[in-house]
Motif scaffolding. Structure first.
Motif, PDB file in Angstrom:
ATOM      1  N   THR A 190       9.526  15.556   3.958  1.00  0.00           N
ATOM      2  CA  THR A 190       9.676  14.245   3.319  1.00  0.00           C
ATOM      3  C   THR A 190       9.025  14.244   1.936  1.00  0.00           C
ATOM      4  OG1 THR A 190       7.738  13.480   4.561  1.00  0.00           O
ATOM      5  CG2 THR A 190       9.888  12.880   5.427  1.00  0.00           C
TER       6      THR A 190
ATOM      7  N   GLN B  32       8.519   9.593   5.731  1.00  0.00           N
ATOM      8  CA  GLN B  32       7.243  10.100   5.222  1.00  0.00           C
ATOM      9  C   GLN B  32       6.094   9.251   5.778  1.00  0.00           C
ATOM     10  OE1 GLN B  32       6.884   9.987   0.910  1.00  0.00           O
ATOM     11  NE2 GLN B  32       5.598  11.824   0.903  1.00  0.00           N
TER      12      GLN B  32
ATOM     13  N   ALA C  72       0.648   6.352  -2.070  1.00  0.00           N
ATOM     14  CA  ALA C  72      -0.482   5.559  -2.595  1.00  0.00           C
ATOM     15  C   ALA C  72      -1.802   5.885  -1.916  1.00  0.00           C
ATOM     16  CB  ALA C  72      -0.164   4.074  -2.449  1.00  0.00           C
TER      17      ALA C  72
ATOM     18  N   GLU D 289      17.001   9.178 -16.199  1.00  0.00           N
ATOM     19  CA  GLU D 289      16.217   8.522 -17.254  1.00  0.00           C
ATOM     20  C   GLU D 289      16.227   9.328 -18.552  1.00  0.00           C
ATOM     21  OE1 GLU D 289      12.943   6.053 -14.512  1.00  0.00           O
ATOM     22  OE2 GLU D 289      12.303   7.811 -15.644  1.00  0.00           O
TER      23      GLU D 289
ATOM     24  N   THR E 259      13.804   8.041   2.895  1.00  0.00           N
ATOM     25  CA  THR E 259      12.852   9.153   2.920  1.00  0.00           C
ATOM     26  C   THR E 259      11.421   8.650   3.122  1.00  0.00           C
ATOM     27  OG1 THR E 259      14.255  10.395   1.386  1.00  0.00           O
ATOM     28  CG2 THR E 259      11.994  11.148   1.639  1.00  0.00           C
TER      29      THR E 259
ATOM     30  N   VAL F  60      16.118  10.991 -10.488  1.00  0.00           N
ATOM     31  CA  VAL F  60      15.860   9.807 -11.317  1.00  0.00           C
ATOM     32  C   VAL F  60      15.387  10.216 -12.711  1.00  0.00           C
ATOM     33  CG1 VAL F  60      14.523   7.687 -11.540  1.00  0.00           C
ATOM     34  CG2 VAL F  60      15.266   8.437  -9.287  1.00  0.00           C
TER      35      VAL F  60
ATOM     36  N   ALA G 240      15.673   6.841  -1.367  1.00  0.00           N
ATOM     37  CA  ALA G 240      14.224   7.065  -1.408  1.00  0.00           C
ATOM     38  C   ALA G 240      13.490   6.219  -0.370  1.00  0.00           C
ATOM     39  CB  ALA G 240      13.691   6.768  -2.810  1.00  0.00           C
TER      40      ALA G 240
ATOM     41  N   PHE H 151      16.618  14.407   9.859  1.00  0.00           N
ATOM     42  CA  PHE H 151      15.350  14.046  10.515  1.00  0.00           C
ATOM     43  C   PHE H 151      15.516  13.945  12.027  1.00  0.00           C
ATOM     44  CE2 PHE H 151      14.543  12.509   6.135  1.00  0.00           C
ATOM     45  CZ  PHE H 151      13.479  13.366   5.873  1.00  0.00           C
TER      46      PHE H 151
ATOM     47  N   THR I 295       4.001   3.778 -11.823  1.00  0.00           N
ATOM     48  CA  THR I 295       4.027   5.228 -11.649  1.00  0.00           C
ATOM     49  C   THR I 295       5.427   5.759 -11.962  1.00  0.00           C
ATOM     50  OG1 THR I 295       2.493   4.937  -9.820  1.00  0.00           O
ATOM     51  CG2 THR I 295       3.552   7.083  -9.997  1.00  0.00           C
ATOM     52  N   PRO I 296       5.524   6.799 -12.809  1.00  0.00           N
ATOM     53  CA  PRO I 296       6.852   7.365 -13.051  1.00  0.00           C
ATOM     54  C   PRO I 296       7.360   8.140 -11.840  1.00  0.00           C
ATOM     55  CG  PRO I 296       5.154   8.617 -14.232  1.00  0.00           C
ATOM     56  CD  PRO I 296       4.463   7.463 -13.553  1.00  0.00           C
ATOM     57  N   PRO I 297       8.694   8.277 -11.652  1.00  0.00           N
ATOM     58  CA  PRO I 297       9.719   7.633 -12.471  1.00  0.00           C
ATOM     59  C   PRO I 297       9.797   6.113 -12.195  1.00  0.00           C
ATOM     60  CG  PRO I 297      10.703   9.002 -10.740  1.00  0.00           C
ATOM     61  CD  PRO I 297       9.243   9.167 -10.616  1.00  0.00           C
ATOM     62  N   HIS I 298       9.595   5.336 -13.269  1.00  0.00           N
ATOM     63  CA  HIS I 298       9.442   3.888 -13.128  1.00  0.00           C
ATOM     64  C   HIS I 298      10.661   3.193 -12.535  1.00  0.00           C
ATOM     65  CE1 HIS I 298       6.681   4.844 -16.602  1.00  0.00           C
ATOM     66  NE2 HIS I 298       5.866   4.290 -15.735  1.00  0.00           N
ATOM     67  N   SER I 299      11.849   3.546 -13.024  1.00  0.00           N
ATOM     68  CA  SER I 299      13.037   2.758 -12.677  1.00  0.00           C
ATOM     69  C   SER I 299      13.226   2.677 -11.166  1.00  0.00           C
ATOM     70  CB  SER I 299      14.285   3.343 -13.351  1.00  0.00           C
ATOM     71  OG  SER I 299      14.479   4.698 -12.982  1.00  0.00           O
ATOM     72  N   ILE I 300      13.055   3.796 -10.472  1.00  0.00           N
ATOM     73  CA  ILE I 300      13.313   3.779  -9.020  1.00  0.00           C
ATOM     74  C   ILE I 300      12.200   3.044  -8.283  1.00  0.00           C
ATOM     75  CG2 ILE I 300      12.241   6.012  -8.456  1.00  0.00           C
ATOM     76  CD1 ILE I 300      14.726   6.382  -6.538  1.00  0.00           C
ATOM     77  N   HIS I 301      10.968   3.199  -8.736  1.00  0.00           N
ATOM     78  CA  HIS I 301       9.875   2.512  -8.041  1.00  0.00           C
ATOM     79  C   HIS I 301       9.999   0.998  -8.190  1.00  0.00           C
ATOM     80  CE1 HIS I 301       7.484   6.518  -8.295  1.00  0.00           C
ATOM     81  NE2 HIS I 301       8.274   6.480  -7.244  1.00  0.00           N
TER      82      HIS I 301
ATOM     83  N   MET J 288      12.939  -0.009  -5.859  1.00  0.00           N
ATOM     84  CA  MET J 288      12.525  -0.007  -4.453  1.00  0.00           C
ATOM     85  C   MET J 288      11.716  -1.269  -4.131  1.00  0.00           C
ATOM     86  SD  MET J 288      11.413   4.015  -4.318  1.00  0.00           S
ATOM     87  CE  MET J 288      10.761   4.186  -2.634  1.00  0.00           C
TER      88      MET J 288
ATOM     89  N   ARG K  65       0.819  -1.209   0.000  1.00  0.00           N
ATOM     90  CA  ARG K  65       0.000   0.000   0.000  1.00  0.00           C
ATOM     91  C   ARG K  65       0.856   1.263   0.000  1.00  0.00           C
ATOM     92  NH1 ARG K  65      -1.397   2.248   4.767  1.00  0.00           N
ATOM     93  NH2 ARG K  65      -1.198   0.270   5.883  1.00  0.00           N
ATOM     94  N   LEU K  66       1.988   1.229   0.722  1.00  0.00           N
ATOM     95  CA  LEU K  66       2.782   2.441   0.942  1.00  0.00           C
ATOM     96  C   LEU K  66       3.823   2.715  -0.138  1.00  0.00           C
ATOM     97  CD1 LEU K  66       3.180   1.904   4.771  1.00  0.00           C
ATOM     98  CD2 LEU K  66       2.037   3.870   3.728  1.00  0.00           C
ATOM     99  N   LEU K  67       4.337   1.671  -0.780  1.00  0.00           N
ATOM    100  CA  LEU K  67       5.340   1.902  -1.829  1.00  0.00           C
ATOM    101  C   LEU K  67       4.664   2.331  -3.122  1.00  0.00           C
ATOM    102  CD1 LEU K  67       7.422   0.340   0.066  1.00  0.00           C
ATOM    103  CD2 LEU K  67       8.492  -0.319  -2.082  1.00  0.00           C
ATOM    104  N   PRO K  68       5.245   3.332  -3.813  1.00  0.00           N
ATOM    105  CA  PRO K  68       4.665   3.752  -5.093  1.00  0.00           C
ATOM    106  C   PRO K  68       4.561   2.571  -6.058  1.00  0.00           C
ATOM    107  CG  PRO K  68       6.363   5.298  -4.403  1.00  0.00           C
ATOM    108  CD  PRO K  68       6.411   4.143  -3.450  1.00  0.00           C
TER     109      PRO K  68
ATOM    110  N   GLN L 111      21.206  12.458   5.749  1.00  0.00           N
ATOM    111  CA  GLN L 111      19.740  12.411   5.639  1.00  0.00           C
ATOM    112  C   GLN L 111      19.137  12.057   7.010  1.00  0.00           C
ATOM    113  OE1 GLN L 111      15.882  10.761   3.177  1.00  0.00           O
ATOM    114  NE2 GLN L 111      17.794   9.839   2.596  1.00  0.00           N
TER     115      GLN L 111
ATOM    116  N   VAL M  52       3.937  10.475  -5.471  1.00  0.00           N
ATOM    117  CA  VAL M  52       2.778   9.613  -5.247  1.00  0.00           C
ATOM    118  C   VAL M  52       2.334   9.601  -3.783  1.00  0.00           C
ATOM    119  CG1 VAL M  52       1.643   7.478  -5.870  1.00  0.00           C
ATOM    120  CG2 VAL M  52       3.651   8.184  -7.119  1.00  0.00           C
TER     121      VAL M  52
ATOM    122  N   ILE N  84      14.475  13.397  -5.028  1.00  0.00           N
ATOM    123  CA  ILE N  84      15.023  12.135  -5.553  1.00  0.00           C
ATOM    124  C   ILE N  84      14.318  11.768  -6.856  1.00  0.00           C
ATOM    125  CG2 ILE N  84      15.493   9.706  -5.072  1.00  0.00           C
ATOM    126  CD1 ILE N  84      15.345  10.377  -2.076  1.00  0.00           C
TER     127      ILE N  84
END
Lengths: 319, 319
Positions: B147, A127, B156, B175, A123, B171, A120, B126, A29-35, A38, A22-25, B122, B154, B167
């Motif tokens: 954050t 968050q 979610a 890209e 962070t 990315v 990320a 915090f 969703t862009p930017p795709h590579s990092i999501h 992760m 639920r919490l991770l993008p 980082q 996003v 960040i």
């Protein structure tokens, strides 16, 4: 392993996975590579020990009523743990290609994306903390506890300062590669590198539950500082025992059982418990630490059973 | 440059340096290598623009009475900025050997320590936030704002989600190296990579001041959501103008003036404003954005003069 502990671990891991999902993008969703990076490392088969310890500590303090917010707190702890693994595996650090039997983040996504994915996740952990549904003073106390357990130590304006946390432990580990490890150094590294976040997992679970209990209408119970102090002792002892068993397993198991390159610590003469004490004494140390951890929870009686069973399972494991 | 702006910048930088000196672990405290690396990059001649913007935003909202806690908040913002520079300069990312005329962190301390020093800055940001002396609800609002400005976007569980932060911008920049930059993409990268933290600097300054004002005994002023919304517009517009001027300077100045490798953006065909619009139109865009930023602060009258003067100086600079 006792069946109820097995269920506790399985149910806890499933709940953590659900919260992380639920919490991770989303990977779309862009930017795709990092999501995608992760998620690759977050959903790579971790046991979710820190969220599970956090949940059981919260349950003990809340006297059974498990606050829903503990799922988000547990997810934040797992994000911190995952980010530290991504960065630890990088070529400039441990240079590991495999983790839990899967290719590591930089192997799949490249070093640049792996570095930023780790950043990320750190962070996103904070968050997530900032969005937890609990009274603000408890949330600030959780923020202080968690950051202290990750940092390098000190805190110039604090009397005596704080001991080194996770990153401090990683640095001590790097620095120790040039010297022969002593017993004192190995213990300091273990307490910082693994123990601090382990301890923060149970302490923040306790802080969350206490904050929620105290915010209930008509609440009149006192602050119970003793509860947090006892959770801290439990976390420190159990965390150190967990790391000792990890070191022992690295010596006695092969790579297929561990899902990572076994014997790596031996090969590079790293600071480990068996390197200083030998296997047998290391196992005895771990058992004595578990006894101490149990003693700290004695006043909680029956309510402490799940936490105690968890601690026991962590030192009786074979992988 | 107007003398009063020069004084504002000099005094602000000196106060930020003082706070950072107090908050960063001493170089003589173990583990030494990381504490020295963190200080190397933190005290490498940065202009402290984000802390200065934060301070002036707080001063405007607090109507002159500058809360002491703003120094710690400013230091936290600068730690985030510094960590992002350390990681951006790594061989796997921009591979920069020089920053502000000094060797970069990994050149002096090695890649492993540089990665961990960024991580630790980082965390320390915090940790510093968690220790700020202000009402807990304001602190939680600041945590959420900060954050969000660093993350990949996003969230979610938020309706519509948040746009990508720092960040996310890094990315998107990575890209985009494979494609020809479009005007829309360049603006999105700039808004995320530099603009988001810029905006958070003024917004968190406003949140801190508002939180402290509201906690005063006998306070009866309403929440003034409009103040935060106006600070947000100001930050977004001024931040984008700042980055456009940065791109233009990279095209028109030589390395000695910039203290870094000039023309690097051109060489690698990176997504920059002049690459899409040319120099002259870029400068006009920056000026129009500053006009918009000023308009957002119109209702604050005289109290907004320092912030406006700062924004003007950022776009009139030559280095």
């Amino acid at each position: 392993m006792d069946v109820s502990v097995k269920e506790l671990l399985q149910a806890g891991a499933a709940l953590t996975d659900k919260a992380l999902e639920r919490l991770l993008p989303s990977p779309d969703t862009p930017p795709h590579s990092i999501h995608r990076a992760m998620r690759h490392s977050t959903f790579a088969g971790g046991k979710r020990l820190r969220p599970i310890l956090c949940r059981e500590a919260a349950r003990m303090v809340a006297e059974g009523a498990l606050p829903e917010a503990v799922e988000d707190l547990g997810a934040a702890l797992e994000m911190i743990h995952t980010y530290s693994l991504i960065h630890d595996d990088l070529p400039a650090l441990d240079n590991d290609d495999l983790r839990r039997g899967q290719p590591t983040c930089h192997v799949v996504f490249g070093e640049a994306t792996a570095i930023l994915a780790g950043d990320a996740l750190q962070t996103l952990a904070f968050q997530t903390l900032g969005g937890i549904d609990c009274p603000a003073p408890a949330l600030v106390a959780i923020l202080q506890e968690l950051t202290g357990s990750i940092a390098t130590g000190v805190g110039a304006d604090l009397p005596g300062g704080l001991p080194p946390g996770m990153i401090g432990g990683q640095v001590m580990d790097l620095e120790s590669e040039k010297t022969r490890p002593t017993a004192e150094l190995v213990e300091r590294i273990h307490r910082a590198k693994t123990g601090a976040l382990f301890t923060a997992s149970v302490v923040t679970g306790g802080l969350l539950a206490r904050g929620l209990v105290q915010s209930e209408p008509g609440h009149s119970r006192p602050a119970e500082h003793d509860t947090i102090a006892r959770l801290r002792i439990f976390g420190e002892k159990a965390g150190l025992a967990f790391q000792i068993v990890d070191d022992v397993l690295d010596r006695t198991q092969d790579s297929a059982q561990l899902g990572k390159t076994a014997g790596k610590d031996t090969a590079t003469d790293k600071a480990t418990w068996p390197a200083v004490y030998g296997i047998e004494t290391s196992v005895q140390h771990a058992q004595a630490l578990i006894d101490d951890a149990f003693a700290a929870l004695a006043p909680f009686g029956e309510a402490a059973e799940p936490l105690k069973a968890l601690a026991l399972s962590l030192t009786a494991r074979t992988s």
